[in-house]
Design a protein around this motif. Structure first.
Motif, mmCIF file in Angstrom:
data_model
loop_
_atom_site.group_PDB
_atom_site.id
_atom_site.type_symbol
_atom_site.label_atom_id
_atom_site.label_comp_id
_atom_site.label_asym_id
_atom_site.label_seq_id
_atom_site.Cartn_x
_atom_site.Cartn_y
_atom_site.Cartn_z
ATOM 1 N N GLY A 1 0.855 -1.058 -0.660
ATOM 2 C CA GLY A 1 0.025 0.369 -0.175
ATOM 3 C C GLY A 1 1.163 1.134 0.388
ATOM 4 N N PHE A 2 2.018 1.100 0.610
ATOM 5 C CA PHE A 2 2.743 2.489 0.678
ATOM 6 C C PHE A 2 4.132 2.230 -0.450
ATOM 7 C CE2 PHE A 2 1.405 3.640 5.482
ATOM 8 C CZ PHE A 2 0.292 3.692 5.484
ATOM 9 N N TYR A 3 3.943 1.867 -1.306
ATOM 10 C CA TYR A 3 5.148 1.523 -2.242
ATOM 11 C C TYR A 3 5.400 2.621 -2.596
ATOM 12 C CZ TYR A 3 7.674 -0.883 -6.267
ATOM 13 O OH TYR A 3 9.111 -1.241 -6.630
ATOM 14 N N LEU A 4 5.232 3.143 -3.273
ATOM 15 C CA LEU A 4 5.715 4.380 -4.227
ATOM 16 C C LEU A 4 6.359 5.266 -2.514
ATOM 17 C CD1 LEU A 4 6.783 5.942 -6.164
ATOM 18 C CD2 LEU A 4 3.976 7.446 -5.832
ATOM 19 N N PRO A 5 5.844 6.028 -1.379
ATOM 20 C CA PRO A 5 6.553 6.678 -0.160
ATOM 21 C C PRO A 5 7.774 6.320 0.327
ATOM 22 C CG PRO A 5 4.456 6.352 0.628
ATOM 23 C CD PRO A 5 4.086 5.801 -1.242
ATOM 24 N N LEU A 6 7.697 4.758 0.480
ATOM 25 C CA LEU A 6 9.192 3.811 1.020
ATOM 26 C C LEU A 6 9.410 4.044 0.144
ATOM 27 C CD1 LEU A 6 7.039 1.429 3.158
ATOM 28 C CD2 LEU A 6 8.302 3.317 3.833
ATOM 29 N N LEU A 7 8.907 3.763 -1.449
ATOM 30 C CA LEU A 7 10.629 3.741 -2.276
ATOM 31 C C LEU A 7 11.251 5.221 -2.502
ATOM 32 C CD1 LEU A 7 12.113 2.668 -4.157
ATOM 33 C CD2 LEU A 7 9.833 3.631 -5.982
ATOM 34 N N LEU A 8 10.316 6.313 -2.182
ATOM 35 C CA LEU A 8 11.009 7.260 -2.168
ATOM 36 C C LEU A 8 11.890 7.672 -1.121
ATOM 37 C CD1 LEU A 8 7.711 9.429 -3.586
ATOM 38 C CD2 LEU A 8 10.187 8.589 -4.447
ATOM 39 N N ILE A 9 11.483 7.448 0.274
ATOM 40 C CA ILE A 9 12.232 6.953 1.541
ATOM 41 C C ILE A 9 13.658 6.046 0.867
ATOM 42 C CG2 ILE A 9 12.778 6.638 3.730
ATOM 43 C CD1 ILE A 9 9.533 6.689 3.906
ATOM 44 N N VAL B 1 15.498 15.815 3.944
ATOM 45 C CA VAL B 1 13.795 15.988 3.729
ATOM 46 C C VAL B 1 13.074 15.419 3.484
ATOM 47 C CG1 VAL B 1 11.986 17.735 3.063
ATOM 48 C CG2 VAL B 1 15.280 19.024 3.120
ATOM 49 N N VAL B 2 13.318 14.442 1.968
ATOM 50 C CA VAL B 2 11.906 13.077 1.731
ATOM 51 C C VAL B 2 11.951 12.397 2.994
ATOM 52 C CG1 VAL B 2 12.104 12.181 0.200
ATOM 53 C CG2 VAL B 2 12.530 13.797 -0.470
ATOM 54 N N PRO B 3 12.794 11.711 3.725
ATOM 55 C CA PRO B 3 12.434 10.977 5.082
ATOM 56 C C PRO B 3 11.824 11.565 5.653
ATOM 57 C CG PRO B 3 14.639 10.530 3.930
ATOM 58 C CD PRO B 3 14.210 11.498 3.576
#
Length: 345
Positions: A81-89, A124-126
């Protein structure tokens, strides 16, 4: 006490350790272009976390591994479910790590500026997305009867979730500024302390708003006590910072973050991933857990190895406890002779 509850608590402790320790790392990275006036001062800031940042990241790796082993259903639904935000982190952390390692490989201003930008972005991103992710865990996300996430990326960007992201960002900025004040000497120390107090006021306002909103959504009596104590610790830390007591100020933000994260996990329990579609479809410590045998083996491993890891990391912080300043940075990067750093007072 059931092992599922024990491991929920242990995972909470791992996230507390990660946010308290990596939080000031992120803060230092974000403040690189704000506090440093030249390359020497930027090197001072980077050196304050140079021996520590990679060890601090171990906490999130262990938290992820423990979630995978102890609560596989939670891990599967969370990462799908959180694939994109976790990938960005993940990408941000990779770029940030590369920046620390490669920044000094060339004696060129443009080269260093590019890696400095990578450090800032990678911090910043994480700092923002971790707050967004945890806020969504507390608010609840679309999970169907098959325990699968059925929402989209923009379902994660509610006003409450964005407030959570802003809160962690500001808290880490404050935490990082006070760490810099604790670890440096000279002009950087005073600028960092003053900035930490100013940003800390904004962080306190955001944190109180977010924690009050959380308490209204899913809080309990236990979480309310922890949230109040977290707010008091943050205010106390900022108060002593104005008197030049950087050590106590840093301890205040450290305790505030620890209590706030503990309160968030207390508010979440016994759910691990609530469903916004139907509470009966929520993932809990019971229906998302591994087998009793798996949890038993994990418990013995944790009992044996956790004290060793904690002792080693504590020793690392003790060894690198001294303050540094621009006089400890050689003009020639290849020169190693410089005055000895002074212990933190």
């Amino acid at each position: 006490m059931e092992l599922t509850t024990v491991w929920f608590g242990l995972i909470a402790v791992l996230w507390i350790g990660y946010f308290c320790l990596e939080g000031f790392d992120f803060g230092v990275g974000m403040l690189l272009p704000v506090l440093a006036r030249d390359d020497t001062e930027r090197r001072v800031l980077i050196n304050t976390i140079g021996p520590l940042w990679d060890g601090n990241e171990v906490w999130v790796l262990v938290a992820g591994g423990a979630t995978f082993a102890a609560f596989p259903e939670w891990y599967a639904t969370l990462f799908s479910g959180f694939y994109l935000p976790l990938l960005l982190i993940l990408l941000a952390l990779i770029v940030r790590g590369l920046a620390f390692e490669y920044r000094a490989k060339r004696d060129e201003d443009r080269w260093r500026r590019r890696w400095d930008t990578a450090i800032v972005v990678g911090s910043v991103v994480p700092s923002l997305l971790w707050g967004v992710a945890f806020a969504n865990l507390l608010r609840g996300v679309p999970i169907d009867a098959d325990k699968e996430y059925v929402g989209g990326f923009f379902d994660l960007l509610s006003p409450y979730a964005l407030l959570g992201g802003v809160t962690t960002l500001l808290l880490f900025l404050t935490h990082g500024a006070l760490f810099i004040a604790l670890k440096t000497d000279g002009d950087i120390r005073h600028r960092a302390r003053d900035l930490g107090v100013r940003v800390g006021v904004a962080a306190a306002v955001a944190a109180v708003a977010f924690l009050a909103w959380t308490q209204g959504l899913t809080g309990s009596a236990g979480s309310a006590v922890l949230f109040v104590l977290a707010a008091l610790a943050l205010v106390a830390g900022l108060a002593v910072a104005t008197r030049g007591r950087e050590g106590w100020a840093f301890l205040g933000t450290f305790v505030a973050i620890a209590l706030a994260v503990a309160g968030l996990f207390t508010a979440l329990f016994p759910d691990v991933m609530p469903s916004s579609l139907d509470p009966a479809w929520s993932l809990t410590t019971t229906n998302a857990s591994a087998t009793s045998y798996t949890l038993t083996v994990m418990t013995w491993v944790a009992v044996l190895f956790t004290p060793i890891v904690l002792a080693y990391q504590g020793w690392t912080y003790w060894v690198f406890r001294s303050r540094i300043s621009t006089r400890h940075i050689p003009t020639d990067p290849g020169t190693s002779s410089s005055p000895a750093p002074q212990p933190v007072s």
